[in-house]
Design an enzyme around this catalytic site. Structure first.
Site, PDB file in Angstrom:
ATOM      1  N   GLY A 168       0.696  -1.332   0.029  1.00 41.05           N
ATOM      2  CA  GLY A 168       0.041   0.093  -0.090  1.00 41.05           C
ATOM      3  C   GLY A 168       0.725   1.290   0.046  1.00 41.05           C
ATOM      4  O   GLY A 168       0.489   2.437  -0.606  1.00 41.05           O
ATOM      5  N   GLU A 193       3.647   4.801   5.930  1.00 37.19           N
ATOM      6  CA  GLU A 193       2.383   3.910   5.570  1.00 37.19           C
ATOM      7  C   GLU A 193       1.503   4.792   4.932  1.00 37.19           C
ATOM      8  O   GLU A 193       1.069   5.917   4.928  1.00 37.19           O
ATOM      9  CB  GLU A 193       1.782   3.704   6.986  1.00 37.19           C
ATOM     10  CG  GLU A 193       2.283   2.601   7.778  1.00 37.19           C
ATOM     11  CD  GLU A 193       1.520   1.440   7.383  1.00 37.19           C
ATOM     12  OE1 GLU A 193       1.329   1.121   5.888  1.00 37.19           O
ATOM     13  OE2 GLU A 193       1.130   0.515   8.174  1.00 37.19           O
ATOM     14  N   ASP A 194       0.547   3.987   4.309  1.00 39.99           N
ATOM     15  CA  ASP A 194      -0.619   4.535   3.556  1.00 39.99           C
ATOM     16  C   ASP A 194      -1.508   4.782   4.544  1.00 39.99           C
ATOM     17  O   ASP A 194      -2.336   5.930   4.331  1.00 39.99           O
ATOM     18  CB  ASP A 194      -0.994   3.523   2.400  1.00 39.99           C
ATOM     19  CG  ASP A 194      -1.073   2.444   2.898  1.00 39.99           C
ATOM     20  OD1 ASP A 194      -1.010   1.814   4.131  1.00 39.99           O
ATOM     21  OD2 ASP A 194      -1.999   1.324   2.117  1.00 39.99           O
ATOM     22  N   ASP A 201      -4.911   2.112  11.008  1.00 44.75           N
ATOM     23  CA  ASP A 201      -5.941   1.494  11.346  1.00 44.75           C
ATOM     24  C   ASP A 201      -6.113   1.076  12.809  1.00 44.75           C
ATOM     25  O   ASP A 201      -6.241   1.940  13.601  1.00 44.75           O
ATOM     26  CB  ASP A 201      -6.390   0.347  10.353  1.00 44.75           C
ATOM     27  CG  ASP A 201      -8.060   0.242   9.961  1.00 44.75           C
ATOM     28  OD1 ASP A 201      -8.610   0.257  10.877  1.00 44.75           O
ATOM     29  OD2 ASP A 201      -8.279  -0.173   8.929  1.00 44.75           O
ATOM     30  N   LYS A 226      -6.841   6.753  10.786  1.00 41.85           N
ATOM     31  CA  LYS A 226      -8.062   6.321  11.261  1.00 41.85           C
ATOM     32  C   LYS A 226      -8.260   6.102  12.739  1.00 41.85           C
ATOM     33  O   LYS A 226      -8.500   4.954  13.038  1.00 41.85           O
ATOM     34  CB  LYS A 226      -8.553   5.191  10.393  1.00 41.85           C
ATOM     35  CG  LYS A 226     -10.034   4.941  10.238  1.00 41.85           C
ATOM     36  CD  LYS A 226     -10.438   3.585   9.633  1.00 41.85           C
ATOM     37  CE  LYS A 226     -10.010   3.515   8.363  1.00 41.85           C
ATOM     38  NZ  LYS A 226     -10.404   2.075   7.800  1.00 41.85           N
ATOM     39  N   PHE A 255     -14.035   1.882   5.045  1.00 44.83           N
ATOM     40  CA  PHE A 255     -12.927   1.156   4.688  1.00 44.83           C
ATOM     41  C   PHE A 255     -12.673   1.841   3.291  1.00 44.83           C
ATOM     42  O   PHE A 255     -13.697   2.213   2.420  1.00 44.83           O
ATOM     43  CB  PHE A 255     -13.577  -0.351   4.223  1.00 44.83           C
ATOM     44  CG  PHE A 255     -12.675  -1.049   3.504  1.00 44.83           C
ATOM     45  CD1 PHE A 255     -11.462  -1.583   3.978  1.00 44.83           C
ATOM     46  CD2 PHE A 255     -12.965  -1.446   1.915  1.00 44.83           C
ATOM     47  CE1 PHE A 255     -10.533  -2.572   3.383  1.00 44.83           C
ATOM     48  CE2 PHE A 255     -11.866  -2.219   1.125  1.00 44.83           C
ATOM     49  CZ  PHE A 255     -10.822  -2.586   1.759  1.00 44.83           C
ATOM     50  N   VAL A 256     -11.449   2.161   2.828  1.00 47.81           N
ATOM     51  CA  VAL A 256     -11.164   2.743   1.712  1.00 47.81           C
ATOM     52  C   VAL A 256     -10.048   2.184   0.849  1.00 47.81           C
ATOM     53  O   VAL A 256      -9.431   1.151   0.988  1.00 47.81           O
ATOM     54  CB  VAL A 256     -10.331   4.239   2.188  1.00 47.81           C
ATOM     55  CG1 VAL A 256     -11.167   5.028   3.118  1.00 47.81           C
ATOM     56  CG2 VAL A 256      -9.345   4.080   3.175  1.00 47.81           C
ATOM     57  N   ASP A 281      -6.136  -1.392  -0.987  1.00 57.13           N
ATOM     58  CA  ASP A 281      -7.032  -2.379  -2.069  1.00 57.13           C
ATOM     59  C   ASP A 281      -8.075  -3.007  -1.321  1.00 57.13           C
ATOM     60  O   ASP A 281      -8.126  -3.015  -0.271  1.00 57.13           O
ATOM     61  CB  ASP A 281      -5.834  -3.451  -2.607  1.00 57.13           C
ATOM     62  CG  ASP A 281      -5.433  -4.542  -1.292  1.00 57.13           C
ATOM     63  OD1 ASP A 281      -5.843  -5.631  -1.529  1.00 57.13           O
ATOM     64  OD2 ASP A 281      -5.115  -4.000  -0.506  1.00 57.13           O
ATOM     65  N   ARG A 341      -6.024  -0.379  -6.195  1.00 58.41           N
ATOM     66  CA  ARG A 341      -4.539   0.312  -5.821  1.00 58.41           C
ATOM     67  C   ARG A 341      -4.195   1.188  -6.721  1.00 58.41           C
ATOM     68  O   ARG A 341      -3.513   2.196  -6.489  1.00 58.41           O
ATOM     69  CB  ARG A 341      -3.376  -0.793  -5.633  1.00 58.41           C
ATOM     70  CG  ARG A 341      -3.508  -1.964  -4.404  1.00 58.41           C
ATOM     71  CD  ARG A 341      -2.317  -2.571  -4.554  1.00 58.41           C
ATOM     72  NE  ARG A 341      -2.178  -3.809  -3.675  1.00 58.41           N
ATOM     73  CZ  ARG A 341      -2.264  -3.726  -2.359  1.00 58.41           C
ATOM     74  NH1 ARG A 341      -1.943  -2.596  -1.687  1.00 58.41           N
ATOM     75  NH2 ARG A 341      -2.386  -4.800  -1.450  1.00 58.41           N
TER      76      ARG A 341
END
Length: 185
Positions: free
Chosen positions: A48, A103-104, A107, A135, A156-157, A163, A169
């Protein structure tokens, strides 16, 4: 005829232009903080991180090395399994080094917490985190990244590296999938 992946998106949460502005802002902050320190290792967590890391390094005016780890916790679903597996480890010695994890999205914090503890156990001098998306409403481990692009709600993104079952992606933005696209888990 092939359907466009854009058709599966309910709405765009963070646009392509917003992402580019975030990368510039974060790049300036990181450059300011690390310009008088020894070179860092910019550590991307695959897969990611790739678009974000590729864009943010353009705005880092400091000496750095790039490394990657492949860490799995989602297994194709929409929520973390909590079962963290390191599928590919870094090659560069890290003892006494400053590491900035790229990091993308953060969570639950479980994956990142595991990676940070591992790096510190291996002798890293310092470990900080830069994330495009934070998040905090999904957090189960108390963790506060040093550099945050934007805080998002507990949804959820996909897109810009993130992905669903390995798809989406390549979207240039971050979006929310339509409900009928997601398998009921």
């Amino acid at each position: 005829m092939t359907k466009s992946i854009h058709d599966d998106i309910e709405r765009i949460l963070v646009s392509e232009s917003e992402i580019q502005e975030i990368c510039k802002k974060l790049g300036k902050a990181i450059t300011a903080d690390y310009k008088t320190k020894e070179p860092i290792i910019l550590l991307g967590l695959l897969k990611g991180c790739v678009p974000f890391m590729g864009d943010i390094i353009k705005h880092l005016n400091i000496p750095l090395e790039m490394e990657f780890m492949d860490v799995e916790s989602y297994k194709g679903g929409v929520s973390s399994t909590g079962d963290i597996k390191i599928r590919m480890d870094i090659n560069t010695p890290i003892k006494g080094r400053n590491i900035l994890i790229c990091e993308d999205i953060i969570d639950t914090g479980k994956t990142l917490d595991t990676v940070i503890k591992l790096l510190l156990h291996r002798g890293a001098k310092n470990v900080e985190v830069v994330t495009l998306l934070d998040k905090p409403a999904a957090r189960v481990i108390p963790l506060k990244p040093k550099y945050i692009g934007i805080t998002i709600p507990k949804e959820f993104v996909v897109g810009y590296g993130m992905d669903y079952k390995e798809y989406y992606r390549n979207l240039p933005y971050v979006g929310i999938l339509k409900n009928n696209v997601i398998d009921k888990e």
